[in-house]
Motif scaffolding. Structure first.
Motif, mmCIF file in Angstrom:
data_model
loop_
_atom_site.group_PDB
_atom_site.id
_atom_site.type_symbol
_atom_site.label_atom_id
_atom_site.label_comp_id
_atom_site.label_asym_id
_atom_site.label_seq_id
_atom_site.Cartn_x
_atom_site.Cartn_y
_atom_site.Cartn_z
ATOM 1 N N THR A 1 0.859 -1.337 0.007
ATOM 2 C CA THR A 1 -0.039 -0.049 -0.151
ATOM 3 C C THR A 1 0.855 1.232 0.059
ATOM 4 N N ALA A 2 1.874 1.557 0.698
ATOM 5 C CA ALA A 2 2.596 2.440 0.798
ATOM 6 C C ALA A 2 3.593 2.433 -0.273
ATOM 7 N N GLU A 3 3.679 1.430 -1.181
ATOM 8 C CA GLU A 3 4.583 1.204 -2.271
ATOM 9 C C GLU A 3 4.344 2.576 -3.389
ATOM 10 N N ASN A 4 3.153 2.842 -3.568
ATOM 11 C CA ASN A 4 2.599 3.752 -4.603
ATOM 12 C C ASN A 4 2.602 5.144 -4.130
ATOM 13 N N VAL A 5 2.784 5.322 -2.655
ATOM 14 C CA VAL A 5 3.149 6.718 -2.455
ATOM 15 C C VAL A 5 4.421 7.231 -2.770
ATOM 16 N N TYR A 6 5.634 6.389 -3.018
ATOM 17 C CA TYR A 6 6.820 6.958 -3.374
ATOM 18 C C TYR A 6 7.083 7.516 -4.885
ATOM 19 N N PRO A 7 6.421 6.793 -5.632
ATOM 20 C CA PRO A 7 6.641 7.429 -7.055
ATOM 21 C C PRO A 7 5.963 8.963 -6.931
ATOM 22 N N VAL A 8 4.866 9.029 -6.535
ATOM 23 C CA VAL A 8 4.182 10.379 -6.630
ATOM 24 C C VAL A 8 5.207 11.330 -5.845
ATOM 25 N N ILE A 9 5.808 10.945 -4.813
ATOM 26 C CA ILE A 9 6.911 11.886 -4.120
ATOM 27 C C ILE A 9 8.018 12.175 -5.117
ATOM 28 N N VAL A 10 8.368 10.966 -5.710
ATOM 29 C CA VAL A 10 9.735 11.024 -6.637
ATOM 30 C C VAL A 10 9.393 11.954 -7.925
ATOM 31 N N LYS A 11 8.218 12.169 -8.396
ATOM 32 C CA LYS A 11 7.614 13.025 -9.265
ATOM 33 C C LYS A 11 7.647 14.398 -8.886
ATOM 34 N N ALA A 12 7.439 14.575 -7.634
ATOM 35 C CA ALA A 12 7.390 15.995 -7.095
ATOM 36 C C ALA A 12 8.702 16.482 -7.104
ATOM 37 N N TYR A 13 9.665 15.503 -6.607
ATOM 38 C CA TYR A 13 11.126 15.900 -6.435
ATOM 39 C C TYR A 13 11.680 16.171 -7.833
ATOM 40 N N GLN A 14 11.284 15.434 -8.936
ATOM 41 C CA GLN A 14 11.759 15.637 -10.320
ATOM 42 C C GLN A 14 11.546 17.108 -10.752
ATOM 43 N N LYS A 15 10.300 17.423 -10.469
ATOM 44 C CA LYS A 15 9.813 18.721 -10.817
ATOM 45 C C LYS A 15 10.422 19.807 -10.039
ATOM 46 N N GLY A 16 11.171 19.609 -9.123
ATOM 47 C CA GLY A 16 11.741 20.683 -8.139
ATOM 48 C C GLY A 16 11.035 21.061 -6.994
ATOM 49 N N LYS A 17 9.751 20.283 -6.651
ATOM 50 C CA LYS A 17 8.902 20.688 -5.858
ATOM 51 C C LYS A 17 9.332 20.282 -4.318
ATOM 52 N N VAL A 18 10.167 19.476 -4.035
ATOM 53 C CA VAL A 18 10.863 19.255 -2.676
ATOM 54 C C VAL A 18 12.298 18.930 -2.678
ATOM 55 N N ASP A 19 12.940 18.973 -1.570
ATOM 56 C CA ASP A 19 14.494 18.721 -1.589
ATOM 57 C C ASP A 19 14.736 17.917 -0.280
ATOM 58 N N PHE A 20 15.225 16.680 -0.532
ATOM 59 C CA PHE A 20 15.522 15.739 0.492
ATOM 60 C C PHE A 20 17.188 16.041 1.032
ATOM 61 N N SER A 21 17.575 16.905 0.516
ATOM 62 C CA SER A 21 19.289 16.955 0.959
ATOM 63 C C SER A 21 19.514 17.128 2.351
ATOM 64 N N LYS A 22 18.612 17.334 3.120
ATOM 65 C CA LYS A 22 18.990 17.459 4.599
ATOM 66 C C LYS A 22 18.083 16.405 5.511
ATOM 67 N N VAL A 23 17.155 15.696 4.793
ATOM 68 C CA VAL A 23 16.324 14.669 5.339
ATOM 69 C C VAL A 23 17.084 13.537 5.797
ATOM 70 N N SER A 24 16.463 12.937 7.167
ATOM 71 C CA SER A 24 17.057 11.616 7.380
ATOM 72 C C SER A 24 15.690 10.930 7.593
ATOM 73 N N SER A 25 16.191 9.369 7.785
ATOM 74 C CA SER A 25 15.016 8.554 7.779
ATOM 75 C C SER A 25 15.355 7.228 8.696
ATOM 76 N N VAL A 26 14.401 6.857 9.280
ATOM 77 C CA VAL A 26 14.146 5.332 9.892
ATOM 78 C C VAL A 26 13.074 4.591 9.339
#
Ligand code: GLP
Length: 244
Positions: free
Chosen positions: A39-64
């Motif tokens: 279910t969560a899997e298909n959320v990621y491509p939407v975020i990746v698309k937004a990233y490719q359009k320059g709408k979000v920057d993950f350079s300072k993000v961390s994750s667990v």
């Protein structure tokens, strides 16, 4: 709990992606709690698309990440580390050194120590993404007489082994134990967003949304104790459980 009912699963993925993107835009050094699962899997491509359009920057993000199967090689295509790389990390500008998915191959005592260090060594998780299992599990916290607050090794229930066997050659190949954030670790996130879809999740969602009970035999009901949780479901699932 805030409940969002969308037109369909695709819209749910967009709604959840927006919540994650807004979180990162508001706080560029956000610490995200991430989840795998179909279910969560298909959320990621939407975020990746937004990233490719320059709408979000993950350079300072961390994750667990929430969990991993015990015994799973991080290099295996079935590992949650590989899922996260393939679905998300390899397509955005996140620093992989700042991402943590437990290793199923390490000595588990050592891995639990490392998991806790990643969870509590610096800052709190700002936003935790969740799916929910058919059994009502979150992370791999399975229904039981009691739940475990902290990071631990969990025995998977037959229902989870059956559900997750679709990724393996046979149910016998599904690992029987997993390392997971505990219920307390999940509830310590500042905010939580859970996505669910499908008739097979109806019982878990009924227990979450249609009564005020908190019970260890449906671990997801513990989210009722959290002050900033959003549940995103589609209209088909809302109709199935009679939620209006
Ligand atoms: C796995 C994961 C859970 C996930 C659940 C639901 O068991 N450990 O974190 O929520 O599956 O997966 P799906 O979305 O594929 O139904």
């Amino acid at each position: 709990m805030k409940i969002i009912v969308t037109k369909n699963y695709e819209e749910s993925c967009k709604a959840v992606a927006d919540i994650i993107i807004n979180q990162v835009n508001e706080k560029p050094d956000s610490k995200l709690g991430l989840a795998t699962g179909g279910t969560a899997e298909n959320v990621y491509p939407v975020i990746v698309k937004a990233y490719q359009k320059g709408k979000v920057d993950f350079s300072k993000v961390s994750s667990v990440n929430l969990d991993e199967y015990v015994g799973m090689d991080p290099k295996s295509p079935l590992s949650y580390r590989k899922n996260m790389d393939d679905w998300f990390f390899d397509h955005v500008n996140i620093d992989k050194e700042k991402t943590y998915v437990a290793s199923g191959l390490n000595n588990m005592e050592e891995e639990i120590r490392l998991f806790n260090e990643k969870l509590y060594g610096d800052k709190q998780i700002d936003l935790q993404l969740l799916g929910v299992g058919i059994s009502g599990h979150i992370g791999f916290n399975e229904p039981a007489d009691f739940l475990t607050a902290g990071v631990h090794i969990e025995d998977l229930t037959e229902s989870t082994i059956q559900a997750n066997s679709r990724y393996f050659d046979s149910p016998a190949d599904v690992p029987k134990t997993a390392i997971t954030m505990g219920i307390g670790d999940i509830l310590k996130a500042k905010s939580i967003v859970l996505i669910a879809t499908g008739d097979h999740k109806a019982e878990a969602l009924t227990q979450m949304l249609m009564n005020d009970e908190v019970k260890t035999n449906v671990p997801a009901t513990f989210l009722k104790l959290h002050t900033d949780t959003t549940i995103v479901i589609d209209k088909a699932l809302a109709d199935k459980i009679g939620y209006q």
